[in-house]
Design a protein around this motif. Structure first.
Motif, short mmCIF file in Angstrom:
data_model
loop_
_atom_site.label_atom_id
_atom_site.label_comp_id
_atom_site.label_asym_id
_atom_site.label_seq_id
_atom_site.Cartn_x
_atom_site.Cartn_y
_atom_site.Cartn_z
N THR A 135 13.59 11.72 -6.16
CA THR A 135 12.51 10.93 -5.55
C THR A 135 12.27 9.66 -6.36
N ASP A 136 12.30 9.78 -7.68
CA ASP A 136 12.18 8.55 -8.48
C ASP A 136 13.35 7.60 -8.20
N ARG A 137 14.49 8.16 -7.83
CA ARG A 137 15.62 7.29 -7.51
C ARG A 137 15.36 6.53 -6.21
N TYR A 179 15.41 2.41 -5.65
CA TYR A 179 15.99 1.63 -4.54
C TYR A 179 14.94 0.78 -3.83
N GLN A 180 13.75 1.35 -3.61
CA GLN A 180 12.70 0.58 -2.93
C GLN A 180 12.25 -0.58 -3.81
N LEU A 181 12.12 -0.32 -5.12
CA LEU A 181 11.69 -1.39 -6.02
C LEU A 181 12.75 -2.48 -6.10
N SER A 219 13.37 15.10 8.55
CA SER A 219 12.10 15.10 9.30
C SER A 219 11.79 13.73 9.88
N ILE A 220 12.65 12.77 9.57
CA ILE A 220 12.46 11.39 10.02
C ILE A 220 13.79 10.91 10.58
N GLY A 221 13.75 10.19 11.69
CA GLY A 221 14.96 9.50 12.16
C GLY A 221 15.79 10.27 13.17
N LEU A 277 19.40 -1.16 8.34
CA LEU A 277 19.33 -1.38 6.89
C LEU A 277 18.77 -0.18 6.12
N ASN A 278 17.91 0.61 6.76
CA ASN A 278 17.43 1.82 6.08
C ASN A 278 18.61 2.73 5.77
N GLU A 279 19.54 2.79 6.74
CA GLU A 279 20.71 3.65 6.56
C GLU A 279 21.65 3.07 5.49
N ARG A 317 -1.48 11.81 1.26
CA ARG A 317 -0.70 10.63 0.89
C ARG A 317 0.15 10.20 2.09
N ILE A 318 0.62 8.94 2.08
CA ILE A 318 1.23 8.37 3.30
C ILE A 318 2.59 9.00 3.60
N LEU A 319 3.44 9.14 2.58
CA LEU A 319 4.81 9.61 2.83
C LEU A 319 4.91 11.11 2.52
N VAL A 333 0.85 -1.21 0.00
CA VAL A 333 0.00 0.00 0.00
C VAL A 333 0.88 1.25 0.00
N THR A 334 1.95 1.24 0.79
CA THR A 334 2.83 2.42 0.85
C THR A 334 3.47 2.66 -0.51
N GLN A 335 3.94 1.58 -1.13
CA GLN A 335 4.51 1.73 -2.47
C GLN A 335 3.44 2.23 -3.44
N LEU A 356 12.63 9.36 2.85
CA LEU A 356 11.82 8.24 2.36
C LEU A 356 12.43 6.88 2.68
N PHE A 357 13.66 6.87 3.18
CA PHE A 357 14.26 5.59 3.57
C PHE A 357 13.90 5.20 4.99
N GLY A 358 13.20 6.08 5.72
CA GLY A 358 12.80 5.76 7.09
C GLY A 358 13.91 6.06 8.08
N SER A 359 13.69 5.66 9.35
CA SER A 359 14.64 5.97 10.42
C SER A 359 15.94 5.20 10.25
N SER A 403 13.23 -1.10 13.69
CA SER A 403 12.90 -2.52 13.92
C SER A 403 12.05 -3.04 12.75
N ASN A 404 11.32 -2.12 12.07
CA ASN A 404 10.57 -2.57 10.88
C ASN A 404 11.52 -3.14 9.84
N SER A 405 12.58 -2.38 9.55
CA SER A 405 13.49 -2.83 8.49
C SER A 405 14.17 -4.13 8.90
N1 BYC Z 1 7.06 9.97 5.61
O1 BYC Z 1 10.92 2.27 11.00
P1 BYC Z 1 10.62 3.46 10.14
C1 BYC Z 1 8.43 5.69 -5.53
C2 BYC Z 1 6.82 6.02 8.86
S1 BYC Z 1 9.24 6.12 -4.08
C3 BYC Z 1 6.04 9.57 6.40
O2 BYC Z 1 11.39 4.69 10.38
P2 BYC Z 1 10.49 1.79 7.88
C4 BYC Z 1 8.08 6.78 -6.46
C5 BYC Z 1 6.76 4.54 8.49
O3 BYC Z 1 5.80 4.31 7.44
C6 BYC Z 1 9.33 4.60 -3.17
N2 BYC Z 1 6.12 8.49 7.22
O4 BYC Z 1 10.80 3.13 8.63
C7 BYC Z 1 8.90 7.87 -6.64
C8 BYC Z 1 6.39 3.91 9.81
O5 BYC Z 1 4.99 4.05 10.01
P3 BYC Z 1 4.14 2.79 10.50
C9 BYC Z 1 8.09 4.29 -2.36
C10 BYC Z 1 7.27 7.80 7.23
O6 BYC Z 1 9.13 1.31 8.17
C11 BYC Z 1 8.52 8.89 -7.49
C12 BYC Z 1 7.10 4.81 10.82
O7 BYC Z 1 7.37 6.05 10.15
N3 BYC Z 1 8.16 2.97 -1.83
O8 BYC Z 1 8.18 4.55 -5.77
O9 BYC Z 1 11.63 0.86 8.05
C13 BYC Z 1 7.31 8.83 -8.18
C14 BYC Z 1 8.38 4.23 11.31
O10 BYC Z 1 9.09 3.77 10.20
C15 BYC Z 1 8.37 8.17 6.45
C16 BYC Z 1 8.35 2.70 -0.53
O11 BYC Z 1 8.48 3.55 0.30
C17 BYC Z 1 8.23 9.31 5.61
N4 BYC Z 1 9.23 9.74 4.82
O12 BYC Z 1 10.63 2.33 6.37
C18 BYC Z 1 6.48 7.74 -7.98
C19 BYC Z 1 8.42 1.24 -0.19
N5 BYC Z 1 9.38 7.30 6.69
O13 BYC Z 1 4.27 1.74 9.40
C20 BYC Z 1 6.86 6.70 -7.14
C21 BYC Z 1 7.43 0.84 0.87
C22 BYC Z 1 8.93 6.43 7.61
O14 BYC Z 1 4.76 2.39 11.79
N6 BYC Z 1 7.68 1.45 2.14
N7 BYC Z 1 7.66 6.73 7.93
O15 BYC Z 1 2.74 3.36 10.60
C23 BYC Z 1 8.64 1.03 2.99
O16 BYC Z 1 9.40 0.13 2.71
C24 BYC Z 1 8.71 1.68 4.33
O17 BYC Z 1 7.42 2.01 4.70
C25 BYC Z 1 9.60 2.96 4.37
C26 BYC Z 1 9.82 3.31 5.84
C27 BYC Z 1 10.91 2.71 3.65
C28 BYC Z 1 8.90 4.16 3.74
#
Ligand code: BYC
Length: 470
Positions: free
Chosen positions: A212-214, A218-220, A395-397, A353-355, A190-192, A116-118, A300-303, A307-309
């Motif tokens: 941001t697309d980069r 990395y996420q993909l 703003s994160i981490g 791993l986020n780092e 939106r979520i992020l 869903v986040t992706q 966008l890489f998170g903290s 512990s999630n990563s």
């Molecule tokens: N903004 O342990 P944490 C793309 C939340 S771009 C808001 O720090 P985690 C594209 C996090 O969700 C790629 N909230 O990090 C580009 C979590 O909340 P919950 C998109 C944020 O979970 C251009 C809490 O903080 N894909 O495709 O290890 C055009 C603690 O999280 C943010 C993905 O992101 C933030 N910046 O990693 C079109 C992949 N950062 O869950 C498209 C899917 C963290 O406790 N997402 N939080 O409520 C993931 O893998 C992970 O959710 C993240 C965060 C890497 C984003």
């Protein structure tokens, strides 16, 4: 592998016709998607003929066909990379076991959340960019914008397919929600964070597609490693489309630099005020935009410590990009030296791993900088563009709100607040950039703030009429 059936109502290579329930569910979602596209996709260009590429096969070599398309008729669909025979999990505690063709019950909600986040980012970016067409610097750029937009729409389809096919009613509800949240919406954002930032000028668009697309790349790539095979396969194909988006960013910023250098040469000065008066983007202003979008994308890489990563990796849900380049794929004994505002901390590698991903992302970001700086150096100027420190404006981490300069120096908070707009665009900077955004739509013509591209699309000349406006 079934080839892509483009004549079906929903083009696909997953044999959708053989699964009537899934087909019906997706056909139910499809008009909601089209409705969303009409209302929140590119504003006012729905009847223009756009020279777009459309996926017709998932082969690395010949997957695209080019032609004039009205965007609402684009063949959005479901395309997965070919399966790898006997694919095994490549990392984490279950390494070596067969990859999963279904979602294991215990990981259902985590996987759904990740998908869903992706998925949420894809329509978000289309919403962010919906007004840009009105101020396009050329037909070439307008076409690239729309290509990026339709592909983000397809990436939404990719995630919606997974939600519908593997997550039952919850998945279908999430698919609806992906169309109900909107970028920048006060009640349903939106979520992020980055995906709620407005993109109201083309300099931001180039920076967004560069930085941001980069992150998307990395996420993909990290999902391409996933034990959940359908996620891995869909992300592998998405990556082939993503490459063009970063190309738009890298060449876009490169063309801005080129034009600015031309103006500097014509005027014989590097005085920002004179460069602005001549209608170009001075390099310090470009640096502010780079600082803004790079720091936002780093979040966008998170903290740093997550512990999630750690759980996502240990459980096989999300690996590191190009996992096979590493020696240790389990990481239970590995540690990472993490820089925090309190000093260097030793943390379990799994939690860092986020780092690790952020560091490799930043290295990838350097490539464009080197190229742009070479052009500046060749023109005989001392100025150099640079990436901001990963501790700047976070703003994160661990570094949230820390008063750190783009060079990475911790300074007194008061000084940081006073100097903030030396480093990111102030309202006056944004207003100036907006003032440059005049629409240019004569074939081959370019706005005065950006140089023409070196070549056109698919071997066509730069002055080809890439968008026929009706
Ligand atoms: N903004 O342990 P944490 C793309 C939340 S771009 C808001 O720090 P985690 C594209 C996090 O969700 C790629 N909230 O990090 C580009 C979590 O909340 P919950 C998109 C944020 O979970 C251009 C809490 O903080 N894909 O495709 O290890 C055009 C603690 O999280 C943010 C993905 O992101 C933030 N910046 O990693 C079109 C992949 N950062 O869950 C498209 C899917 C963290 O406790 N997402 N939080 O409520 C993931 O893998 C992970 O959710 C993240 C965060 C890497 C984003």
């Amino acid at each position: 592998m079934a080839s892509i059936n483009t004549t079906d109502k929903i083009p696909n290579n997953v044999n959708l016709a053989n699964d009537r329930t899934l087909q019906r569910a997706l056909e139910h979602w499809q008009p909601h998607f089209i409705d969303w596209w009409q209302h929140l996709g590119p504003s006012d260009f729905q009847t223009a003929d756009v020279y777009l590429r459309t996926a017709t096969s998932v082969d690395a070599d010949g997957w695209a066909s080019y032609g004039a398309v009205q965007m609402p008729n684009y063949r959005w669909g479901i395309f997965l990379a070919d399966p790898v025979a006997d694919r095994r999990i490549g990392f984490g505690d279950n390494m070596g076991q067969p990859a999963w063709q279904q979602v294991p019950g215990e990981f259902r909600s985590t996987l759904r959340r990740l998908i869903v986040t992706q998925g949420d980012t894809e329509p978000a970016s289309v919403e962010q960019q919906r007004l840009l067409g009105h101020t396009c610097p050329s037909l070439y750029d307008l076409r690239n914008l729309f290509q990026v937009n339709v592909e983000e729409g397809r990436h939404l389809w990719a995630m919606v397919y997974l939600l519908h096919a593997y997550f039952g009613r919850d998945g279908r509800e999430e698919a609806e929600e992906l169309l109900a949240r909107h970028s920048g919406d006060a009640d349903k954002p939106r979520i992020l964070t980055t995906f709620n930032e407005p993109i109201s000028d083309w300099l931001s668009f180039y920076c967004f597609t560069y930085f941001t697309d980069r992150d998307g790349k990395y996420q993909l790539k990290s999902f391409a490693e996933s034990a959940f095979d359908p996620l891995s396969r869909t992300c592998r194909f998405m990556l082939t489309e993503e490459a063009h988006h970063m190309f738009v960013g890298e060449t876009g910023i490169g063309r801005v630099v080129k034009r600015t250098l031309e103006v500097m040469k014509e005027l014989g000065t590097d005085d920002p005020a004179k460069i602005r008066a001549a209608g170009a983007v001075d390099l310090p202003l470009l640096q502010k935009y780079l600082n803004f979008w790079c720091s936002s994308s780093l979040d966008l890489f998170g903290s740093e410590v997550s512990s999630n990563s750690a759980a996502n990796f240990a459980n096989g849900l999300k690996g590191r990009p190009d996992e096979s380049q590493y020696e240790d794929h389990v990481l239970r004994a590995a540690h990472f030296k993490l820089q925090t505002p309190k000093g260097v901390e030793d943390v379990p590698m799994l939690n860092a791993l986020n780092e690790v991903m952020r560091e490799s992302y930043l290295k990838d970001c350097e490539i464009g900088l080197k190229r742009w700086n070479r052009a500046i150096e060749r023109a005989g100027h001392a100025f150099r563009l640079a990436l901001p420190s990963p501790h700047f404006r976070r703003s994160i981490g661990a570094w949230v709100d820390a008063p750190v300069t783009p060079e990475g120096k911790v300074i007194p908070r008061e000084e940081f607040e006073k100097r903030r707009y030396e480093w990111i665009p102030a309202e006056a900077d944004r207003a100036f950039v907006r003032s440059l955004m005049q629409r240019v739509v004569a074939p081959g013509r370019m706005a005065g703030w950006v140089a023409p591209p070196e070549r056109g699309i698919n071997n066509l000349p730069v002055d080809y009429e890439y968008v026929r406006l009706s």
